[in-house]
Design a protein around this motif. Structure first.
Motif, PDB file in Angstrom:
ATOM      1  N   ASN A 192       0.834  -1.193   0.000  1.00 23.73           N
ATOM      2  CA  ASN A 192       0.000   0.000   0.000  1.00 23.73           C
ATOM      3  C   ASN A 192       0.874   1.251   0.000  1.00 23.73           C
ATOM      4  N   PRO A 193       1.118   1.847  -1.126  1.00 26.35           N
ATOM      5  CA  PRO A 193       0.420   1.581  -2.380  1.00 26.35           C
ATOM      6  C   PRO A 193       1.132   0.585  -3.298  1.00 26.35           C
ATOM      7  N   ASP A 237       5.364   0.090  -1.373  1.00 18.81           N
ATOM      8  CA  ASP A 237       5.519  -0.042   0.077  1.00 18.81           C
ATOM      9  C   ASP A 237       5.266  -1.513   0.376  1.00 18.81           C
TER      10      ASP A 237
HETATM   11 MN    MN Z   1       1.981   2.564   2.819  1.00 19.14          MN
END
Ligand code: MN
Ligand code: GDP
Length: 391
Positions: free
Chosen positions: A194-195, A216
């Protein structure tokens, strides 16, 4: 066990997932050197991210872009030593800044109810998934992986389309399969990207290409499966390791801190859970889960006591021992010795049944411990003692 983004990304790369390169720096000078290497490859800017085991680093000011090496050094100086949700930043990740076109969310979690790996995806990435779940639950798509075969090709394809990644379906399907593979290969409880971003990359000739990459990574490993992965112990972040957790591990005691006031010392995980339930039924809140294991000897009992008392909220302790291999008298001696040397004295209610329980009872009585015959009685007495202490 939570592991840092840099280590999580290494586990993703090992499964063939697309992750842009990164370096880890512990000082502003190291960050500058890393940034210089990255700029030398043609990057326009670098991203510097705090490596701490909490979410929402971006919002907390722990993720920043820098346009040149000087700026990178100053930014690293700013982020290092920053306090993020109570954790001091000791290291940063440095990577070429991505030109992000759109952010998605993709995670594999262990779904205990169905005993399968559950994939969760959303086209609303970059924000916390809990927020999406609360405000726009329809934006989250889910799918269970096959219990033996992992994520099947057709599942991965349909999932990619449902996430709105039709144009990038080949990449998205491969990433979804890779997440499930990462879960299985590492015995992880959670693998979260995320993302997951569509990023625009510029070639030397000015042409651009959009790619789907993991920007991430958050991975939680199953503590109970660490024995199956000898290499994983090296991923434990000693900068953020809680001293209480470290002591518990060293003594081979399962210990989980909770929010209540009644410390629990029990042998056996099932009995420990039951004890916590009965504390709650008696109107109290357990301060911890603690299983001292089988055959616990006096020194282990003393360590367990120290762990419980290291929590200032603890106002009473409930000891519940079912003697089998564990001998009741040995536990009683451990309790007496531990109480003799400990700095803080809180009321203690002890229930010991099974092997050498009579001998244990005699020892505890001589030492003026409060004892109980049944578990219900023990829980009620502990809750009452805790209230007396609070009053
Ligand atoms: Mn993140
Ligand atoms: P988190 O806040 O702890 O989840 O840290 P992330 O690594 O997810 O970063 C937070 C946000 O910073 C992302 O959602 C992005 O919007 C932004 N971000 C992170 N890396 C980059 C990057 O390379 N380029 C750009 N432009 N933004 C980034």
């Amino acid at each position: 066990m939570k592991i840092q983004e840099a280590d999580a990304k290494s586990l993703l790369v090992a499964q063939g997932l697309p992750v842009p390169g990164w370096e880890v720096a512990r000082t502003p000078a190291e960050a500058r050197a890393a940034a210089e290497r990255i700029f030398a490859t043609g990057a326009d800017s670098v991203v510097i991210k705090a490596l701490v085991l909490v979410g929402g680093r971006g919002k907390a000011g722990g993720v920043k872009l820098a346009a040149d090496a000087d700026h990178a050094e100053r930014t690293a100086e700013l982020i290092l030593d920053m306090d993020i949700k109570g954790i001091t930043v000791r290291k940063v990740l440095v990577a070429a800044a991505a030109d992000i076109i759109k952010e998605y969310y993709l995670a594999a979690v262990l779904d205990r109810d169905s005993r399968r790996i559950l994939l969760m995806g959303s086209s609303e990435g970059g924000v916390e998934i809990e927020h999406v779940a609360a405000t726009n639950p329809d934006a989250i798509v889910t799918l269970h992986a096959h219990p033996y075969l992992g994520l099947l090709d057709h599942q991965a394809r349909s999932f990619a389309f449902r996430m709105g990644l039709g144009e990038h379906w080949r990449e998205a399907a491969a990433i979804a399969k890779g997440l499930v593979a990462t879960m299985r290969a590492n015995d992880a409880d959670l693998v979260e990207i995320n993302p997951l971003g569509i990023v625009r990359e510029r070639g030397a000739d000015g042409t651009t290409v959009d790619r789907l990459v993991c920007l991430d990574a958050k991975i939680t490993l199953d503590d109970s499966a660490l024995v199956r992965h000898p290499g994983h112990e090296a991923l434990r972040d000693l900068d953020e390791d809680d001293p209480t957790d470290r002591q518990a591990r060293g003594a081979d005691i399962s210990f989980i801190k909770l929010d209540g006031t009644i410390g629990c010392m029990v042998n056996g995980a099932g009995l420990a859970m039951t004890t916590m339930d009965l504390v709650k039924r008696a109107g109290g809140e357990p301060a911890n889960f603690l299983d001292i294991g089988g055959g616990a000897r006096a020194d282990k009992v003393a360590t367990a006591m120290r762990l419980i008392l290291s929590d200032p909220k603890v106002s009473a302790i409930l000891v519940n021992i079912f003697g089998g291999i564990t001998r009741g008298d040995e536990v009683a001696r451990g309790l007496i010795e531990a109480r003799r040397v400990q700095a803080r004295d809180v009321p203690m209610v002890v229930r010991i049944v099974g092997t050498n329980a009579d001998e244990a009872g005699r020892l505890l009585e001589e030492a003026n411990f409060e004892t109980a015959g049944t578990l219900d009685e023990a829980a009620e007495k502990a809750v009452a003692a805790s209230r007396r202490g609070a009053a």
